[in-house]
Design a protein around this motif. Structure first.
Motif, PDB file in Angstrom:
ATOM      1  N   LYS A  81       0.823  -1.210   0.000  1.00  0.00           N
ATOM      2  CA  LYS A  81       0.000   0.000   0.000  1.00  0.00           C
ATOM      3  C   LYS A  81       0.853   1.254   0.000  1.00  0.00           C
ATOM      4  O   LYS A  81       0.453   2.294  -0.495  1.00  0.00           O
ATOM      5  CB  LYS A  81      -0.952  -0.014   1.203  1.00  0.00           C
ATOM      6  CG  LYS A  81      -1.958  -1.158   1.136  1.00  0.00           C
ATOM      7  CD  LYS A  81      -2.850  -1.208   2.370  1.00  0.00           C
ATOM      8  CE  LYS A  81      -3.788  -2.409   2.298  1.00  0.00           C
ATOM      9  NZ  LYS A  81      -4.615  -2.546   3.509  1.00  0.00           N
ATOM     10  N   ASP A  82       2.051   1.167   0.613  1.00  0.00           N
ATOM     11  CA  ASP A  82       3.011   2.259   0.502  1.00  0.00           C
ATOM     12  C   ASP A  82       4.256   1.732  -0.211  1.00  0.00           C
ATOM     13  O   ASP A  82       4.289   0.592  -0.663  1.00  0.00           O
ATOM     14  CB  ASP A  82       3.345   2.866   1.871  1.00  0.00           C
ATOM     15  CG  ASP A  82       3.987   1.855   2.834  1.00  0.00           C
ATOM     16  OD1 ASP A  82       4.738   0.981   2.359  1.00  0.00           O
ATOM     17  OD2 ASP A  82       3.752   1.953   4.047  1.00  0.00           O
ATOM     18  N   THR A  83       5.271   2.562  -0.293  1.00  0.00           N
ATOM     19  CA  THR A  83       6.450   2.186  -1.092  1.00  0.00           C
ATOM     20  C   THR A  83       7.677   1.905  -0.234  1.00  0.00           C
ATOM     21  O   THR A  83       8.772   1.764  -0.775  1.00  0.00           O
ATOM     22  CB  THR A  83       6.780   3.314  -2.087  1.00  0.00           C
ATOM     23  OG1 THR A  83       7.065   4.513  -1.355  1.00  0.00           O
ATOM     24  CG2 THR A  83       5.633   3.557  -3.043  1.00  0.00           C
ATOM     25  N   GLN A 248      20.191   5.498  -5.471  1.00  0.00           N
ATOM     26  CA  GLN A 248      19.857   5.382  -6.888  1.00  0.00           C
ATOM     27  C   GLN A 248      18.940   6.485  -7.372  1.00  0.00           C
ATOM     28  O   GLN A 248      18.491   6.471  -8.532  1.00  0.00           O
ATOM     29  CB  GLN A 248      19.254   3.989  -7.151  1.00  0.00           C
ATOM     30  CG  GLN A 248      20.281   2.872  -6.914  1.00  0.00           C
ATOM     31  CD  GLN A 248      19.725   1.469  -7.069  1.00  0.00           C
ATOM     32  OE1 GLN A 248      18.582   1.276  -7.488  1.00  0.00           O
ATOM     33  NE2 GLN A 248      20.521   0.466  -6.723  1.00  0.00           N
ATOM     34  N   GLY A 249      18.649   7.453  -6.472  1.00  0.00           N
ATOM     35  CA  GLY A 249      17.923   8.643  -6.863  1.00  0.00           C
ATOM     36  C   GLY A 249      16.495   8.408  -7.315  1.00  0.00           C
ATOM     37  O   GLY A 249      15.991   9.077  -8.214  1.00  0.00           O
ATOM     38  N   VAL A 250      15.814   7.435  -6.692  1.00  0.00           N
ATOM     39  CA  VAL A 250      14.419   7.151  -7.039  1.00  0.00           C
ATOM     40  C   VAL A 250      13.524   7.467  -5.845  1.00  0.00           C
ATOM     41  O   VAL A 250      14.000   7.707  -4.734  1.00  0.00           O
ATOM     42  CB  VAL A 250      14.240   5.686  -7.492  1.00  0.00           C
ATOM     43  CG1 VAL A 250      14.977   5.450  -8.800  1.00  0.00           C
ATOM     44  CG2 VAL A 250      14.744   4.712  -6.415  1.00  0.00           C
ATOM     45  N   GLN A 251      12.218   7.449  -6.078  1.00  0.00           N
ATOM     46  CA  GLN A 251      11.270   7.873  -5.045  1.00  0.00           C
ATOM     47  C   GLN A 251      10.619   6.716  -4.302  1.00  0.00           C
ATOM     48  O   GLN A 251       9.764   6.937  -3.456  1.00  0.00           O
ATOM     49  CB  GLN A 251      10.183   8.751  -5.685  1.00  0.00           C
ATOM     50  CG  GLN A 251      10.706  10.049  -6.276  1.00  0.00           C
ATOM     51  CD  GLN A 251      11.193  11.013  -5.203  1.00  0.00           C
ATOM     52  OE1 GLN A 251      10.413  11.478  -4.374  1.00  0.00           O
ATOM     53  NE2 GLN A 251      12.476  11.318  -5.206  1.00  0.00           N
ATOM     54  N   SER A 252      10.996   5.502  -4.645  1.00  0.00           N
ATOM     55  CA  SER A 252      10.359   4.335  -4.034  1.00  0.00           C
ATOM     56  C   SER A 252      11.359   3.196  -3.954  1.00  0.00           C
ATOM     57  O   SER A 252      12.190   3.023  -4.849  1.00  0.00           O
ATOM     58  CB  SER A 252       9.142   3.905  -4.868  1.00  0.00           C
ATOM     59  OG  SER A 252       8.806   2.565  -4.628  1.00  0.00           O
ATOM     60  N   ASN A 253      11.275   2.402  -2.890  1.00  0.00           N
ATOM     61  CA  ASN A 253      12.109   1.204  -2.787  1.00  0.00           C
ATOM     62  C   ASN A 253      11.898   0.281  -3.985  1.00  0.00           C
ATOM     63  O   ASN A 253      12.813  -0.419  -4.425  1.00  0.00           O
ATOM     64  CB  ASN A 253      11.777   0.421  -1.513  1.00  0.00           C
ATOM     65  CG  ASN A 253      12.189   1.151  -0.254  1.00  0.00           C
ATOM     66  OD1 ASN A 253      12.739   2.236  -0.298  1.00  0.00           O
ATOM     67  ND2 ASN A 253      11.908   0.538   0.889  1.00  0.00           N
ATOM     68  N   TYR A 254      10.665   0.266  -4.501  1.00  0.00           N
ATOM     69  CA  TYR A 254      10.313  -0.641  -5.591  1.00  0.00           C
ATOM     70  C   TYR A 254      10.866  -0.185  -6.942  1.00  0.00           C
ATOM     71  O   TYR A 254      10.795  -0.922  -7.921  1.00  0.00           O
ATOM     72  CB  TYR A 254       8.793  -0.805  -5.660  1.00  0.00           C
ATOM     73  CG  TYR A 254       8.239  -1.526  -4.448  1.00  0.00           C
ATOM     74  CD1 TYR A 254       8.178  -2.919  -4.403  1.00  0.00           C
ATOM     75  CD2 TYR A 254       7.790  -0.816  -3.328  1.00  0.00           C
ATOM     76  CE1 TYR A 254       7.687  -3.582  -3.293  1.00  0.00           C
ATOM     77  CE2 TYR A 254       7.300  -1.470  -2.219  1.00  0.00           C
ATOM     78  CZ  TYR A 254       7.256  -2.850  -2.197  1.00  0.00           C
ATOM     79  OH  TYR A 254       6.779  -3.506  -1.092  1.00  0.00           O
ATOM     80  N   ILE A 282      -0.329  -1.670  -6.457  1.00  0.00           N
ATOM     81  CA  ILE A 282      -0.307  -2.261  -5.108  1.00  0.00           C
ATOM     82  C   ILE A 282      -0.156  -3.772  -5.214  1.00  0.00           C
ATOM     83  O   ILE A 282       0.657  -4.387  -4.498  1.00  0.00           O
ATOM     84  CB  ILE A 282      -1.592  -1.897  -4.333  1.00  0.00           C
ATOM     85  CG1 ILE A 282      -1.573  -0.408  -3.971  1.00  0.00           C
ATOM     86  CG2 ILE A 282      -1.723  -2.757  -3.068  1.00  0.00           C
ATOM     87  CD1 ILE A 282      -2.866   0.095  -3.351  1.00  0.00           C
ATOM     88  N   ALA A 283      -0.909  -4.391  -6.115  1.00  0.00           N
ATOM     89  CA  ALA A 283      -0.836  -5.845  -6.278  1.00  0.00           C
ATOM     90  C   ALA A 283       0.568  -6.280  -6.683  1.00  0.00           C
ATOM     91  O   ALA A 283       1.113  -7.251  -6.146  1.00  0.00           O
ATOM     92  CB  ALA A 283      -1.858  -6.308  -7.317  1.00  0.00           C
ATOM     93  N   ILE A 284       1.172  -5.562  -7.604  1.00  0.00           N
ATOM     94  CA  ILE A 284       2.518  -5.920  -8.067  1.00  0.00           C
ATOM     95  C   ILE A 284       3.534  -5.733  -6.947  1.00  0.00           C
ATOM     96  O   ILE A 284       4.436  -6.565  -6.768  1.00  0.00           O
ATOM     97  CB  ILE A 284       2.897  -5.082  -9.315  1.00  0.00           C
ATOM     98  CG1 ILE A 284       2.060  -5.548 -10.519  1.00  0.00           C
ATOM     99  CG2 ILE A 284       4.384  -5.204  -9.625  1.00  0.00           C
ATOM    100  CD1 ILE A 284       2.274  -4.740 -11.782  1.00  0.00           C
ATOM    101  N   ARG A 285       3.387  -4.663  -6.153  1.00  0.00           N
ATOM    102  CA  ARG A 285       4.320  -4.455  -5.026  1.00  0.00           C
ATOM    103  C   ARG A 285       4.167  -5.568  -3.991  1.00  0.00           C
ATOM    104  O   ARG A 285       5.161  -6.056  -3.435  1.00  0.00           O
ATOM    105  CB  ARG A 285       4.081  -3.077  -4.391  1.00  0.00           C
ATOM    106  CG  ARG A 285       4.582  -1.918  -5.227  1.00  0.00           C
ATOM    107  CD  ARG A 285       4.692  -0.646  -4.418  1.00  0.00           C
ATOM    108  NE  ARG A 285       3.425  -0.107  -3.980  1.00  0.00           N
ATOM    109  CZ  ARG A 285       2.726   0.830  -4.623  1.00  0.00           C
ATOM    110  NH1 ARG A 285       3.193   1.315  -5.776  1.00  0.00           N
ATOM    111  NH2 ARG A 285       1.593   1.280  -4.144  1.00  0.00           N
ATOM    112  N   VAL A 286       2.932  -5.955  -3.708  1.00  0.00           N
ATOM    113  CA  VAL A 286       2.689  -7.050  -2.753  1.00  0.00           C
ATOM    114  C   VAL A 286       3.387  -8.329  -3.229  1.00  0.00           C
ATOM    115  O   VAL A 286       4.103  -8.989  -2.469  1.00  0.00           O
ATOM    116  CB  VAL A 286       1.172  -7.304  -2.585  1.00  0.00           C
ATOM    117  CG1 VAL A 286       0.917  -8.637  -1.881  1.00  0.00           C
ATOM    118  CG2 VAL A 286       0.525  -6.170  -1.798  1.00  0.00           C
ATOM    119  N   ILE A 287       3.205  -8.668  -4.489  1.00  0.00           N
ATOM    120  CA  ILE A 287       3.779  -9.905  -5.027  1.00  0.00           C
ATOM    121  C   ILE A 287       5.304  -9.831  -5.030  1.00  0.00           C
ATOM    122  O   ILE A 287       5.989 -10.787  -4.629  1.00  0.00           O
ATOM    123  CB  ILE A 287       3.238 -10.159  -6.447  1.00  0.00           C
ATOM    124  CG1 ILE A 287       1.730 -10.451  -6.382  1.00  0.00           C
ATOM    125  CG2 ILE A 287       3.971 -11.315  -7.112  1.00  0.00           C
ATOM    126  CD1 ILE A 287       1.022 -10.309  -7.707  1.00  0.00           C
TER     127      ILE A 287
END
Length: 871
Positions: A81-83, A248-254, A282-287
Motif C-alpha cells: 500500500k506504501d512504497t 539510486q535517486g528514485v522515489q520508491s524502494n520498488y 499495489i498488487a505488483i508491489r505485494v507480489i
C-alpha cells in the motif's frame, strides 16, 4: 551504484574500522522461544547483550535477512500500500559488544553516509531521545545531542519521544536511547513549501528513517524499572532497500534494482503494467515483496503449514496469490516462476537461494494450486451465504467463518458483495476476529519474573555427553506463569548433564536430589540465548545447596537411539534415492523419530524396504560412535561432514560419525549402533511438494510393535477359525463379499427401475408443476440417482423424497432447472426449512439438495409441508 555495490561498500567500510564481517543468520529462528523469525539484526547477538556469552570479536558488521510479520513488529498489512514497508528486508548493521559507544557510532555513521556514499548533508536529519517524565524519569540524551551538535546544525536535530527514540528488546531485557537518521528525498520545490523536520516520523513516503543507532545501556526489569548494564553496547540497523532508494535517486524502494527485475517479470507473466493504475501497482508491489519473504523462508528450512511460523509463511504467500487473483486476473499458479529471477539477482549474496531453488519453486507452486482451489470453494460457499442473506447486509460472523475456516480473504468477500449490491457487516467481522485473537492471546499469555541471581559466576558448562548425573549448584532462577503450564520455575546451574531441546531432539527430563533425599523433578530442558534452562514445578528448599542432578536414563537412551537412527536413515536415503536428498527437518523423541527430506516422488515400498535394510545392516554392524568436539567448521566440512540449510553454525562445531555417516550435530547418541537393536519404518508420505516424511521407531518401541502385531495376528486367526493361511482366508472373504455386493447392486437397480415406473404414476400436477412428496426405501445414493433419472424424462418436476435409515431421517429435494429460474425455487433453501421438522439441516444446489436429521417422526409433517412451496 548498484545494490550489490552498496552492500559491499557498507561491509568493507566497517571492516576497515576493525569489524569482523559475519554472515546473515537464518531468517527462521529455531533456538529462541521468544521469536519465530529474525526481525532485527541484533537477534543473533542477543546472548552477548544479555551477558550470557562473551563475543570473540567485540566488533561485527553484517547484512541480516529480517522478516516482520508477527508480534510487535508487524508490517504485513502496510506492505504494497506504501512504497517503503516490507515483510522481508535486509538490515545492514554494525555492532559493538562492550567496545566503542556513542561517539564512534555517530561519527562513523555520518562519515559513511556523507563522505563515502556522498549523500547530501542537507537531506539528512537526526533525532535524539528527549527523555521521559514517566516512571523512568530519564533525562535528555545529552551525550548523543552534543555529539550530533558538533556535526550537524542544531535545527536538524529533532528531539524524539520514548516511542521513537528509546529502543527495547521486549518487556524485559537490555534497552537504551537511540538516534535515528532520516533522509528527505523530496524535490526542491516540495522542500521549500514544507520543512523536512516537520515530516520526520510522520509516515511521509519521501521522508523516511534510514538508520537507527541504538545505545544499549540499561536493563529493563519485570517491575518496569531500569538498571545500568555492566557493559554498554552499540546496535545499529540501516534499511538496505531504503538506502538503495536514496543512492539510486528514485522515489520508491520498488524503483530500485532490488525490485525492478522481479516487477518486470511480474509484468511479463501477468500481462500488466506497473505505474499506470494504483490498484495494479499495489498488487505488483505485494507480489514482488512477498516472493522474497516466502523464498528466503523456505530456503532457511521453514515450509508453509497450518501452525506457528509455517502458518505465517502460508499467510504471506496466500496474500500475494489473492492480490494476483483479484487485480491481475491470475487464475493459475504464477509466483513460482519468479523464483528464478530472484535467485539470479540475490543468489550471489545469499547462496542458499541457488542451492534450494528447485525446492522453493516446487513448494510455492503446490501452495498456489492448493489456495486457488480454496478460492474456488470459497466462491461457492459465499454464493450460499448470499442466497440466504436477508436485506442488503451480510453477517460479519458468516464472513469470518469463511475467512477462519476456509481461508477465504475478507477483502475478496467485500469486493464480491459490493459487485452484487450488498454490504459487509464489518463491525461483526472485526468483533469475531477480536474474540479469536483474545482467545489465542489468553492461551499463550506468559509472565516472567526477573532472574534471581545467586552467583556472579554465570559461565555454564554442559557435561551431558559424558555423564548422566553430577553435583550442581543453582546460579539463578525465575518464576514463569502461563495459562497453559501454570506456575513453573526456570533454573540455571553452573553445569548440567541435561540436554536442552535442539537439533530436533527433545530436552531431557529427570530430577534433582537434595542432601536430605527429597527430589525436585525436571520436567523439560531448553536453550535460550545460549543458556540451558531447566523447568520445574517447585524450587529446591535450600537454594544455595549442592544438588545431585540426575537425567532420566531410560528416556535418554531411547531418544539417542532414535537420534542415531536419523543419521543412518539420512545416509540410507541418499544411497537408495540419490544425492539430491537433504534433511528438511526432524523430530527425535523417546518413542519415535520423524525425518523430513527433499525428494520428488513417493518412495516405493521396494525403496522403503531397501532403506530399512540399509539402516538395520549398520545396526547389525555395530559401528562405534566417533566424535570430534570444537573442531573448526571449515575442517569439518572438508572431512565430509554434512551441514543443514537453515542452521547457524559457529566457528567451531561437533562432528558425529558412524562408519561413513558423518554430520555436524550437537545431539546425544548411542555408543554403538548395536544399542539401537532394530529400526522399523511405520509410515512415509508427503509434507509439501518435493518434501517427504518418514516416521520410524527403534529399540523398545520396535519390540512393542512386533508384540502388538503378534497379538493382532492371533485375533485375526481366531476370527478366521484358526485358518492355517490367514492371508488366503481373507482373500477368499473379499472375493465372496465383492460377488455379493454386485448381486445387491443389481437387485437395487431392479428395485429402483420398478419404483421409477410406480412413482411416475403418482405424480400430481399442481399449478403447472409435476409434484410428488413421498417416503421411499432407498439409500441416499439411490434416491439421488432416481431423482435425476426421473428428471431426464419429465419437465417441471418437483420431488421431495424421504427415507429413514439407522434411526435417522433424510430429505432429498429435486427441482427441474427450468422451475428454479421461472418460479424462483431453490432446493437448498427448501430442505433447510423442511429440515427443521426432522431436527436437522442441510443444503446443496438450487436444483438438488439434502438434509439430514435425528427425528424420523417429523418426516410426515415435512412431506405434507412441501406442497406449500408450489401452491
Amino acid at each position: 551504484m548498484t545494490s550489490k555495490e552498496i552492500r559491499s561498500q557498507f561491509l568493507n567500510f566497517f571492516k576497515e574500522k576493525g569489524h569482523k564481517i559475519v554472515p546473515s543468520a537464518p531468517m527462521v529462528i529455531k533456538d529462541d522461544p521468544t521469536l519465530m523469525f529474525t526481525n532485527a539484526g541484533m537477534n543473533q547477538f542477543k546472548e552477548f547483550f544479555l551477558g550470557n556469552s562473551v563475543a570473540k570479536n567485540p566488533r561485527a558488521v553484517d547484512s541480516q535477512k529480517c522478516l516482520r510479520v508477527s508480534g510487535k513488529h508487524n508490517d504485513l498489512e502496510e506492505v504494497g500500500k506504501d512504497t517503503y514497508h516490507h515483510t522481508m528486508f535486509e538490515m545492514l548493521g554494525n555492532w559493538s559488544f562492550g567496545d566503542y559507544f556513542k561517539k564512534e557510532a555517530i561519527e562513523w555513521a555520518w562519515e559513511l553516509l556523507t563522505e563515502v556514499l556522498k549523500i547530501d548533508k542537507d537531506c539528512l536529519y537526526v533525532s535524539v531521545f528527549e527523555g521521559s517524565k514517566d516512571a523512568d524519569k530519564l533525562d535528555l540524551d545529552t551525550e548523543a545531542f552534543d555529539l550530533w551538535k558538533a556535526i550537524v546544525p542544531e535545527d536538524r536535530i529533532i528531539l524524539g519521544n520514548k516511542k521513537d527514540n528509546f529502543w527495547e528488546m521486549g518487556d524485559q531485557g537490555p534497552c537504551g536511547p537511540c538516534s535515528e537518521i532520516h533522509v528527505d528525498i523530496r524535490s526542491a520545490e516540495e522542500k521549500a513549501k514544507v520543512p523536512g523536520a516537520s515530516l520526520v516520523n510522520a509516515d511521509h513516503p519521501q521522508v523516511v528513517e534510514i538508520w537507527n543507532l541504538v545505545f544499549m545501556q540499561y536493563n529493563r526489569k519485570a517491575d518496569g524499572s531500569l538498571e545500568p548494564l555492566p557493559a554498554r553496547h552499540v546496535d545499529t540497523g540501516m534499511g538496505f532497500e531504503r538506502l538503495c532508494m536514496v543512492m539510486q535517486g528514485v522515489q520508491s524502494n520498488y524503483d530500485t534494482d532490488v525490485f525492478k527485475p522481479i516487477i518486470r517479470e511480474i509484468e511479463t507473466i501477468t500481462h500488466s503494467k506497473y505505474g499506470k493504475d494504483e490498484e495494479i501497482d499495489i498488487a505488483i508491489r505485494v507480489i514482488a515483496d512477498h516472493i522474497r519473504a516466502v523464498s528466503f523462508s523456505i530456503a532457511d528450512g521453514q515450509l508453509p503449514s497450518n501452525t506457528g511460523a509455517g502458518y505465517v509463511i502460508r499467510r504471506i504467500l496466500r496474500r500475494a496469490v489473492r492480490y494476483g487473483f483479484t487485480f491481475l486476473n491470475t487464475k493459475e499458479p504464477f509466483m513460482y516462476r519468479l523464483v528464478n529471477v530472484l535467485t539470479e539477482d540475490m543468489g550471489e549474496a545469499f547462496p542458499e537461494l541457488k542451492e534450494q531453488r528447485q525446492l522453493i519453486e516446487n513448494v510455492i507452486k503446490e501452495e498456489e494450486y492448493s489456495f486457488l482451489k480454496t478460492l474456488e470453494q470459497g466462491l461457492v460457499l459465499l454464493d450460499q451465504v448470499i442466497l440466504n442473506v436477508k436485506g442488503k447486509e451480510v453477517d460479519g460472523r458468516k464472513a469470518f467463518e469463511l475467512y477462519d475456516t476456509y481461508g477465504f480473504p475478507i477483502d475478496l468477500t467485500a469486493l464480491i458483495l459490493s459487485e452484487k449490491g450488498l454490504t459487509l457487516d464489518e463491525k461483526g467481522f472485526e468483533l469475531a476476529m477480536q474474540e479469536q485473537k483474545n482467545r489465542s492471546k489468553s492461551a499463550s499469555e506468559i509472565s516472567k519474573d526477573d532472574w534471581e541471581v545467586l552467583s556472579s559466576d554465570l559461565e555454564q558448562e554442559f557435561v551431558g555427553y559424558d555423564m548422566l548425573e553430577t553435583n550442581v549448584k543453582l546460579v539463578k532462577y525465575r518464576k514463569v506463569t502461563s495459562k497453559k503450564a501454570g506456575e513453573q520455575y526456570q533454573l540455571v546451574f553452573n553445569l548440567t548433564p541435561f540436554y536442552p531441546e535442539g537439533g530436533g531432539q527433545v530436552g531431557d527430563k529427570g530430577y534433582l536430589e537434595m542432601p536430605n533425599g527429597d527430589v525436585v523433578y525436571i520436567l523439560d530442558t531448553k536453550k535460550e540465548n545460549n543458556e540451558i534452562i531447566h523447568f520445574t514445578k517447585n524450587l529446591p528448599a535450600d537454594l544455595n545447596g549442592t544438588f545431585r542432578a540426575v537425567v532420566d536414563k531410560k528416556q535418554r537412551e531411547r531418544t539417542q537411539a532414535n537420534h542415531t537412527a536419523t543419521h543412518l536413515l539420512h545416509q540410507a536415503l541418499r544411497e537408495v534415492l540419490g544425492k539430491h536428498v537433504e534433511q528438511k527437518g526432524s523430530a527425535v523423541h523417546s518413542k519415535y523419530l520423524r525425518f523430513d527430506f527433499s525428494h520428488f516422488s513417493k518412495v516405493t515400498p521396494e525403496e522403503l524396504r531397501e532403506v530399512e535394510n540399509f539402516v538395520n545392516a549398520r545396526i547389525a554392524g555395530q559401528l562405534p560412535f566417533e566424535e570430534q568436539r570444537n573442531i573448526p567448521v571449515e575442517k569439518a566440512l572438508e572431512e565430509g561432514a554434512m551441514a543443514l540449510f537453515g542452521e547457524k553454525y559457529g566457528d567451531t562445531v561437533r562432528t558425529v560419525r558412524f562408519g561413513r555417516s558423518i554430520e555436524l550435530c550437537g545431539g546425544t547418541h548411542v555408543k554403538n549402533t548395536g544399542d539401537i537393536w532394530h529400526f522399523k519404518i511405520k509410515s512415509e508420505g508427503a509434507v509439501a511438494s518435493g518434501i517427504r516424511r518418514i516416521e520410524a521407531i527403534t529399540s523398545d518401541a520396535v519390540k512393542d510393535f512386533y508384540a502388538e502385531n503378534d497379538r493382532v495376528l492371533l485375533d485375526i486367526k481366531g476370527l478366521l477359525n484358526n485358518a492355517q493361511d490367514p492371508v488366503k482366508a481373507v482373500s477368499t472373504l473379499q472375493e465372496e463379499n465383492a460377488k455379493l455386493k454386485k448381486e445387491v447392486e443389481a437387485l437395487l437397480k431392479d428395485k429402483a427401475k420398478n419404483l421409477k415406473i410406480e412413482l411416475k404414476n403418482e405424480l400430481q400436477e399442481v399449478n403447472g408443476v409435476q409434484f410428488l412428496a413421498k417416503k421411499i426405501d432407498l439409500d441416499a445414493a439411490g434416491i439421488k440417482d432416481l431423482s435425476f433419472e426421473m428428471g431426464q424424462n419429465q419437465d417441471n418436476l418437483f420431488l421431495l423424497f424421504a427415507t429413514e435409515q439407522n434411526g435417522k431421517a433424510l430429505l432429498s429435494c429435486y427441482i427441474s432447472k427450468e422451475l428454479v429460474g421461472a418460479k424462483d425455487l431453490n432446493a437448498g433453501t427448501i430442505v433447510r426449512e423442511l429440515g427443521k421438522f426432522i431436527q436437522g439441516g442441510g443444503g446443496g444446489q438450487p436444483f438438488f439438495a439434502t438434509a439430514g436429521g435425528k427425528k424420523p417422526e417429523g418426516i410426515d409433517e415435512a412431506l405434507a409441508k412441501a406442497k406449500d412451496y408450489i401452491k
